[in-house]
Design a protein around this motif. Structure first.
Motif, PDB file in Angstrom:
ATOM      1  N   ILE A 172      -3.617   8.137  -5.232  1.00 26.14           N
ATOM      2  CA  ILE A 172      -3.801   9.591  -5.211  1.00 26.14           C
ATOM      3  C   ILE A 172      -4.124  10.108  -6.615  1.00 26.14           C
ATOM      4  N   ALA A 173      -3.496   9.482  -7.625  1.00 25.17           N
ATOM      5  CA  ALA A 173      -3.730   9.891  -9.010  1.00 25.17           C
ATOM      6  C   ALA A 173      -5.020   9.319  -9.588  1.00 25.17           C
ATOM      7  N   GLY A 174      -5.704   8.463  -8.812  1.00 24.31           N
ATOM      8  CA  GLY A 174      -6.965   7.912  -9.281  1.00 24.31           C
ATOM      9  C   GLY A 174      -6.837   6.725 -10.204  1.00 24.31           C
ATOM     10  N   ALA A 175      -5.721   5.998 -10.115  1.00 17.16           N
ATOM     11  CA  ALA A 175      -5.532   4.827 -10.979  1.00 17.16           C
ATOM     12  C   ALA A 175      -6.527   3.726 -10.594  1.00 17.16           C
ATOM     13  N   PRO A 176      -6.983   2.954 -11.571  1.00 15.33           N
ATOM     14  CA  PRO A 176      -7.908   1.848 -11.274  1.00 15.33           C
ATOM     15  C   PRO A 176      -7.245   0.809 -10.374  1.00 15.33           C
TER      16      PRO A 176
ATOM     17  N   GLU B 210      15.948  -2.498   2.753  1.00 14.70           N
ATOM     18  CA  GLU B 210      14.634  -2.870   2.227  1.00 14.70           C
ATOM     19  C   GLU B 210      13.690  -1.672   2.233  1.00 14.70           C
ATOM     20  N   GLN B 211      13.730  -0.890   3.307  1.00 15.83           N
ATOM     21  CA  GLN B 211      12.891   0.307   3.361  1.00 15.83           C
ATOM     22  C   GLN B 211      13.259   1.276   2.239  1.00 15.83           C
ATOM     23  N   GLN B 212      14.542   1.403   1.971  1.00 14.77           N
ATOM     24  CA  GLN B 212      14.948   2.304   0.902  1.00 14.77           C
ATOM     25  C   GLN B 212      14.464   1.802  -0.450  1.00 14.77           C
ATOM     26  N   ARG B 213      14.488   0.486  -0.656  1.00 11.08           N
ATOM     27  CA  ARG B 213      13.981  -0.050  -1.924  1.00 11.08           C
ATOM     28  C   ARG B 213      12.480   0.160  -2.068  1.00 11.08           C
ATOM     29  N   VAL B 214      11.757   0.083  -0.949  1.00  7.17           N
ATOM     30  CA  VAL B 214      10.323   0.395  -0.994  1.00  7.17           C
ATOM     31  C   VAL B 214      10.133   1.857  -1.398  1.00  7.17           C
ATOM     32  N   ALA B 215      10.941   2.746  -0.806  1.00  8.88           N
ATOM     33  CA  ALA B 215      10.850   4.172  -1.136  1.00  8.88           C
ATOM     34  C   ALA B 215      11.162   4.414  -2.609  1.00  8.88           C
ATOM     35  N   ILE B 216      12.141   3.688  -3.143  1.00 10.53           N
ATOM     36  CA  ILE B 216      12.472   3.825  -4.561  1.00 10.53           C
ATOM     37  C   ILE B 216      11.313   3.330  -5.420  1.00 10.53           C
ATOM     38  N   ALA B 217      10.741   2.177  -5.044  1.00 11.07           N
ATOM     39  CA  ALA B 217       9.601   1.637  -5.798  1.00 11.07           C
ATOM     40  C   ALA B 217       8.448   2.632  -5.811  1.00 11.07           C
ATOM     41  N   ARG B 218       8.171   3.237  -4.672  1.00  7.96           N
ATOM     42  CA  ARG B 218       7.094   4.238  -4.601  1.00  7.96           C
ATOM     43  C   ARG B 218       7.388   5.419  -5.520  1.00  7.96           C
ATOM     44  N   ALA B 219       8.666   5.809  -5.607  1.00  6.78           N
ATOM     45  CA  ALA B 219       9.038   6.959  -6.423  1.00  6.78           C
ATOM     46  C   ALA B 219       8.928   6.684  -7.917  1.00  6.78           C
ATOM     47  N   ILE B 220       9.057   5.420  -8.315  1.00  6.49           N
ATOM     48  CA  ILE B 220       9.055   5.124  -9.753  1.00  6.49           C
ATOM     49  C   ILE B 220       7.779   4.452 -10.231  1.00  6.49           C
ATOM     50  N   VAL B 221       6.816   4.216  -9.320  1.00  4.86           N
ATOM     51  CA  VAL B 221       5.628   3.453  -9.693  1.00  4.86           C
ATOM     52  C   VAL B 221       4.816   4.168 -10.778  1.00  4.86           C
ATOM     53  N   ARG B 222       4.920   5.489 -10.850  1.00  5.19           N
ATOM     54  CA  ARG B 222       4.200   6.234 -11.881  1.00  5.19           C
ATOM     55  C   ARG B 222       5.080   6.522 -13.100  1.00  5.19           C
TER      56      ARG B 222
ATOM     57  N   ASP C  68       0.811  -1.213   0.000  1.00  3.37           N
ATOM     58  CA  ASP C  68       0.000   0.000   0.000  1.00  3.37           C
ATOM     59  C   ASP C  68       0.849   1.269   0.000  1.00  3.37           C
ATOM     60  N   ASN C  69       2.051   1.223   0.578  1.00  3.94           N
ATOM     61  CA  ASN C  69       2.956   2.365   0.472  1.00  3.94           C
ATOM     62  C   ASN C  69       3.306   2.651  -0.981  1.00  3.94           C
ATOM     63  N   VAL C  70       3.622   1.607  -1.721  1.00  2.00           N
ATOM     64  CA  VAL C  70       4.007   1.790  -3.121  1.00  2.00           C
ATOM     65  C   VAL C  70       2.802   2.180  -3.969  1.00  2.00           C
ATOM     66  N   ALA C  71       1.630   1.666  -3.612  1.00  2.00           N
ATOM     67  CA  ALA C  71       0.415   1.980  -4.369  1.00  2.00           C
ATOM     68  C   ALA C  71      -0.092   3.389  -4.125  1.00  2.00           C
ATOM     69  N   LEU C  72       0.374   4.035  -3.060  1.00  2.00           N
ATOM     70  CA  LEU C  72      -0.186   5.325  -2.646  1.00  2.00           C
ATOM     71  C   LEU C  72      -0.183   6.374  -3.760  1.00  2.00           C
TER      72      LEU C  72
END
Length: 225
Positions: free
Chosen positions: A106-110, A142-154, A98-102
């Motif tokens: 917020i952008a309204g993705a399906p 691992e936390q940093q990789r989650v943060a990176i994933a969140r930053a690039i998910v869009r 859910d952190n990565v999906a955030l």
């Protein structure tokens, strides 16, 4: 991708934090910004990702002069930027998934898009077994990789990281840079700020250096306007 021309920054009547900073980041490039704590790195990053306006000078982002566009256009430009913070800024009560999906939510993705893309991205980051974990149960790397994933998910065009290796050991720091290199090969321009000049010099990427708010040449660096 990014061009800064004669950027100066001060807060109120205080002395300038940045002095006549000019640089350019090319599409698909990989760059290190080095400098000790207090040199002005974070302030410069904030100007690049439009969290702070410069006191003077011109910021051109994605071929757009940011000084002549309205708030809505600024928001649109920022959507093309992914930001990774040193302190991770993960939401403690949310799972890794859910952190990565955030940002997508917020952008309204399906939700179907989220269910498909987020686990795939986390698997690519080597976190396929951690989707339902909370951030506090993960290691620093691992936390940093989650943060990176969140930053690039869009799928940003520009990925900026402020001291992403500052809270991990040397082995994990090397791993994280390799992750950024993999991301860079997929297309985004990458800019990493670090206080560790020797660490940045281990990689064959362009570098520039901030010292007391002045951008100075680093051997081998070509990112100057």
């Amino acid at each position: 991708m990014v061009r800064l021309e004669n950027i100066g920054k001060r807060y109120g009547s205080d002395a300038e934090i940045l002095h006549d900073v000019s640089l350019k980041l090319d599409d698909g490039g990989f760059y290190f910004l080095t400098g000790v704590s207090g040199a002005g790195k974070t302030t410069l990053l904030k100007i690049i990702y439009l969290a702070e306006p410069p006191s003077r000078g011109i910021v051109t982002l994605f071929d757009t002069d940011t000084s002549i566009v309205d708030r809505a256009a600024h928001t649109a430009l920022r959507r093309g930027i992914g930001m990774v913070f040193q302190d991770f800024r993960l939401v403690d009560h949310l799972s890794v998934r859910d952190n990565v999906a955030l940002p997508l939510r917020i952008a309204g993705a399906p939700e179907r898009e989220i269910r498909e893309n987020v686990p795939e991205l986390l698997g690519w980051m080597g976190l396929e077994g951690k989707l339902d974990f909370r951030p506090a149960t993960l290691s620093g790397g691992e936390q940093q990789r989650v943060a990176i994933a969140r930053a690039i998910v869009r799928r940003p065009d520009l990925l900026i990281a402020d001291e992403p290796t500052g809270n991990v050991d040397d082995e994990i720091a090397m791993l994280l840079v390799r992750v950024f290199e993999r991301i860079n090969r997929l297309g985004p321009t990458v800019l990493i700020a670090t206080h560790d000049v020797a660490f940045a010099h281990q990689f064959a990427h362009e570098r520039f250096h901030l010292e007391r708010g002045i951008l100075t040449a680093d051997p081998g660096a070509e990112g100057f306007a």
